[in-house]
Design an enzyme around this catalytic site. Structure first.
Site, PDB file in Angstrom:
ATOM      1  N   GLU A  52      55.051  43.121 -28.033  1.00 46.97           N
ATOM      2  CA  GLU A  52      55.842  44.479 -27.287  1.00 46.97           C
ATOM      3  C   GLU A  52      55.996  45.478 -28.411  1.00 46.97           C
ATOM      4  OE1 GLU A  52      59.278  44.018 -25.186  1.00 46.97           O
ATOM      5  OE2 GLU A  52      59.367  46.089 -24.490  1.00 46.97           O
ATOM      6  N   GLU A  59      67.597  38.221 -23.679  1.00 47.22           N
ATOM      7  CA  GLU A  59      66.446  37.919 -23.428  1.00 47.22           C
ATOM      8  C   GLU A  59      66.091  37.112 -22.217  1.00 47.22           C
ATOM      9  OE1 GLU A  59      64.608  39.631 -25.356  1.00 47.22           O
ATOM     10  OE2 GLU A  59      66.188  40.329 -26.733  1.00 47.22           O
TER      11      GLU A  59
END
Ligand code: B3K
Ligand code: ZN
Length: 885
Positions: free
Chosen positions: A127, A304
């Site tokens: 990412e 997360e």
């Protein structure tokens, strides 16, 4: 390096991809010199695209192309073309299999994006756009594919080989390599791909989901860190349970892996079932980790994990929608942390960060909306605006809808969009559909940059028993946005009487009552100016405004001192009590700075120290709250309040007030310090954390008195404490106040902890934050210390970023040496790690806030950076926007 003058891309130019990738098969041959990546992509034209004859354009960066074939036929060089950023094949069938082989050099990859090596292991960070550094691909989040990944690597050096999903095959080859295959059944965009290969050990546990499925949990670390995983594992299990209970979200695979790596650009990454973490966000044990460190591990592990639904199952259509997953997930992790510890403390911490950092971003050259309209480099948009203001926007929806309707909305959002890549608008639409509420005006929060300001005044009509609140709102201009329309602001209020909160009778206006006894309300502020009239009030109330910080705005209300003290001592909203303390602190600071300017001595007001003494005497008060209320507004927050920012005047006035407070409160602080001693074994629970926080806040004040007896206590705490929270607090106060003990304390600390890199980072940090003169020279010499390594982002943050961000007086040295130092570091890092370089640069970008002489020196350094050849897109964007602002 990229183009000299990179250009921006715009949300308005979004179009659907011309092709889709149904299946992605990857084969990695990991080598010590180079790695070969073979890909096989099952492609077809996207029926939703209006271009039915387009050629295929794939993203790729820094790749060596070895071969290319369509449906088994190798392409000749005339059939494709490559540029710095793309691979184009002009003629392709409607449906086909593309095979591509590339060579990459992970060992030379210092940008920590794509596939790279960290302490001997291979790992990835994809990412936002790192996958294109691994192979040619449609590297955009709206292309979701089912991944199968084969990894081949030397069995001795890399006994652990991991990727997303389930391991479906493993074998030892005759050449001494291992071959494993991983298959992830959930289609995902490439940014969620991950691969890890290394000599790692795992701590294992299981979690049984609400439907009775047993999930295998593993945290992979280096052997030496096996004793530091317990807290992360507990946090993970707590987060999994919480997401089931609060959001009805169950985990969806049989495996959940976390891997800790030393060299990582940010905190952690939510790759599907294979989260990769910065060691600083996963490792914790009492001897090496502070309470703040434990809380960070808990928060990041949860964040997360929560992404599995808010981010992975439902992902972003394009990177302009980044806050869709980040704002929502930060809101979710904040609520989780609040539930695990103290909700008020968590709220105050978050608001402090928002006010000091996000408000500053919103007032600077990089100001952007929660959903930006354009960017040059997406890596620059992982900002406090996208994350923290984005979370505030979700929180406001929660406040407007109430918890039940919000849950209905989130259920509908997950149900409607499971497996899709969607937009912020889809989120709002789901919330509207589930609640029946009209959020059309509220949507402006996604579109407008800048921090709205509320000017509120109150008047009491004793005869009529009426209290009128007049609320005006305006939002300042930001780059590219002027004359903004009013926002829909949830404004939570209560009115305090002598004996507690009063019943609210609001005339004519619609408002939601928050409490059963009708003492708190959310007012809908929707116009540039509005009045709210409360009736049947027998006494003049003290208004308690923006309770719980119900909107990310700057509030101005002309409070009298006695009103602030009333709020401090008896408001029922913890946030407002703390904030009243801050506002009184600002009044003190203003007066102290004015006196200093006139060459006079300011004496701290007795009502302020009296109020704090009253709090210290109140045994019933949460100790963590008390600790926060004792702390004067931070220099960073004050830099948002005073214009222009005279950092030296702020620092000196604040230090003076701190000393005067210590003198005024000497006895109660000493008693508090002793009262908070604790012989129990360390636990990272709210109660113990609160006690340590109050104890160490007291010690920091007491040390300002310069008394030998107190210095003795600090030395004892430093030598004897068994946990890092107390030890580091003692070290910090010794470094800042005890010149004679400083060198020895630093040396013994280093000797004790030299084998723990995360502890040594704290050692760097304490020294870099010292306001003593000469700290810049100290920081420069520490850069030559064997424990420092500029390629490791944690070290850069600990030493260089701490100096530039948390040490205003030294960074803003009048000779400009601090600015030149920062520019030198940015120039050095621009080549090796552009993301870190660009982040480091931020303090210079805020040059407009400072007095003329500082402005010129800061601008000169920005121009020096801009004149560098080969600027990365990351640094170019921040520096060019800053110079021209
Ligand atoms: N999603 C990642 C951030 C990736 C940053 C890329 N430059 C971590 C997180 O927010 O959970
Ligand atoms: Zn995130």
């Amino acid at each position: 390096m990229r183009d000299a003058q990179p250009s921006a891309i715009f949300l308005k130019d979004y179009s659907v991809p011309a092709f889709l990738i149904d299946a992605t098969e990857l084969r990695f041959e990991l080598g010590e010199e180079a790695t070969t990546v073979h890909s096989c992509l099952t492609l077809r034209r996207n029926p939703a695209s209006d271009n039915a004859t387009a050629g295929l354009t794939l993203h790729g960066a820094e790749l060596e192309l070895l071969s290319l074939a369509i449906d088994g036929n190798t392409l000749s060089e005339s059939q494709w073309s490559v540029s710095e950023e793309t691979l184009c094949i002009a003629e392709v069938p409607d449906q086909f299999e593309l095979r591509c082989s590339t060579r990459i050099y992970p060992q030379k990859n210092t940008s920590l994006e794509g596939l790279y090596k960290s302490s001997g292991m291979f790992c990835t960070q994809c990412e936002a756009e790192g996958f294109r550094k691994i192979t040619y691909y449609l590297d955009r989040p709206d292309v979701m594919s089912v991944f199968t990944v084969e990894i081949l690597a030397d069995a001795n050096t890399y006994p652990v080989l991991l990727s997303n999903g389930n391991r479906t095959d493993v074998e030892t080859l005759e050449d001494g390599r291992t071959r494993v295959v991983w298959h992830d059944p959930f289609p995902k965009p490439a940014y969620l791909f991950a691969l890890v290969a290394g000599d790692l050990q795992a701590v294992e546990d299981t979690f049984t989901t609400c439907n009775g499925r047993v999930v295998e949990l593993k945290i992979y670390v280096e052997q030496k860190d096996l004793d530091k995983c317990e807290h992360a594992m507990l946090s993970l299990k707590n987060a999994m349970r919480w997401d089931e209970q609060v959001y009805g979200r169950e985990y969806d695979l049989d495996i959940f892996n976390i891997v800790a790596v030393d060299d990582f650009n940010m905190g952690a990454m939510e790759n599907k079932s294979l989260n990769i973490f910065n060691t600083s966000c996963v490792l914790a044990k009492p001897e090496t980790t502070t309470d703040a460190g434990f809380q960070r591990v808990e928060g990041v592990v949860a964040h997360e994990y929560f992404h599995n639904w808010s981010g992975n199952r439902v992902t972003c259509r394009d990177w302009f929608q980044l806050s869709l997953k980040e704002g929502f997930t930060v809101f979710r992790d904040a609520e989780f942390s609040a539930d695990m510890g103290s909700p008020t403390v968590k709220r105050v911490e978050d608001v402090s960060l928002l006010r000091s950092t996000q408000f500053a971003e919103d007032a600077g050259p990089m100001a952007h909306p929660v959903r930006p309209d354009s960017f040059i480099e997406i890596s620059n948009f992982y900002t406090v605006t996208i994350y923290e203001k984005g979370a505030e926007v979700v929180r406001m929806i929660h406040t407007l809808l109430g918890p039940e309707l919000f849950r209905k909305g989130s259920d509908l959002y997950f149900e409607r969009h499971d497996g899709q890549a969607v937009t912020c608008e889809d989120f709002v639409l789901a919330m509207e559909a589930a609640s029946g509420m009209d959020l059309s005006q509220f949507r402006r929060w996604y579109e407008l940059a800048g921090t709205p300001e509320l000017d509120v005044s109150g008047s009491y009509d004793a005869e009529q028993g009426r209290y009128t609140l007049t609320v005006k709102q305006h939002c300042p201009d930001t780059p590219g946005q002027t004359n903004k329309p009013p926002l829909h602001i949830p404004f939570s209020v209560a009115l305090l009487g002598e004996a507690g909160a009063l019943r609210l009778n609001l005339q004519g206006q619609e408002a939601d009552s928050e409490t059963a006894d009708n003492t708190e309300m959310v007012l809908h502020v929707t116009e540039a100016q509005q009045q709210f009239v409360f009736s049947e009030l027998p006494e003049e109330p003290v208004p308690s405004l923006l309770r719980g910080f119900s909107a990310p705005v700057k509030l101005h209300f002309p409070y009298r001192r006695d009103q602030l003290i009333a709020l401090i001592t008896r408001d029922t909203d913890g946030f407002c009590r703390w904030d009243a303390c801050q506002q009184l602190g600002i009044l003190e600071m203003t007066a102290a700075m004015e006196s200093a300017k006139a060459g006079a001595d300011y004496q701290l007001s007795a009502d302020f120290s009296g109020a704090l003494a009253q709090l210290l005497a109140d045994d019933s008060l949460d100790k963590a709250m008390l600790a926060m209320m004792l702390v004067l507004p931070s220099e960073a927050y004050l830099a948002e309040v005073f214009k222009p920012v005279d950092v030296h005047a702020i620092h000196h006035a604040r230090e003076r007030l701190r000393r005067q407070l210590a003198e005024a409160l000497r006895e109660p602080l000493l008693q508090t310090y002793e009262r908070c001693q604790d012989a129990q074994p360390y636990q990272a629970n709210a109660e113990q954390i609160a006690r340590r926080s109050l104890k160490n806040t007291s010690l920091a004040y007491l040390m300002l008195l310069g008394e030998e007896g107190i210095a003795q206590k600090a030395r004892e705490q430093f030598a004897e404490s068994q946990n890092m929270t107390d030890r580091l607090a003692a070290l910090t106060t010794l470094v800042n106040n005890e010149d004679s003990a400083k060198a020895e304390a630093l040396m013994s600390f280093y000797q004790d902890w030299q084998h723990e890199p995360l502890v040594i980072n704290q050692w760097f940090q304490v020294q870099a934050a010292s306001s003593a003169p000469g700290t810049l020279e100290k920081v420069k010499s520490l850069m030559n210390h064997p424990a420092f390594d500029i390629r490791n982002p944690n070290k850069v943050r600990a030493l260089i970023a701490t100096f530039c961000v948390q040490n205003a007086v030294n960074f803003h040295r009048e000779d400009g040496a601090g600015y030149a130092f920062l520019a030198d570091q940015v120039i050095a890092l621009n080549r090796s790690n552009p993301q870190i370089a660009s982040r480091l640069l931020q303090p210079l970008s805020k040059w407009r806030k400072y007095p003329e002489a500082a402005q010129q020196k800061m601008q000169a350094e920005l121009k020096r950076i801009l004149a560098e050849p080969d600027l990365s897109r990351d640094v170019y964007e921040v520096v060019s926007k800053s110079v021209s602002s």
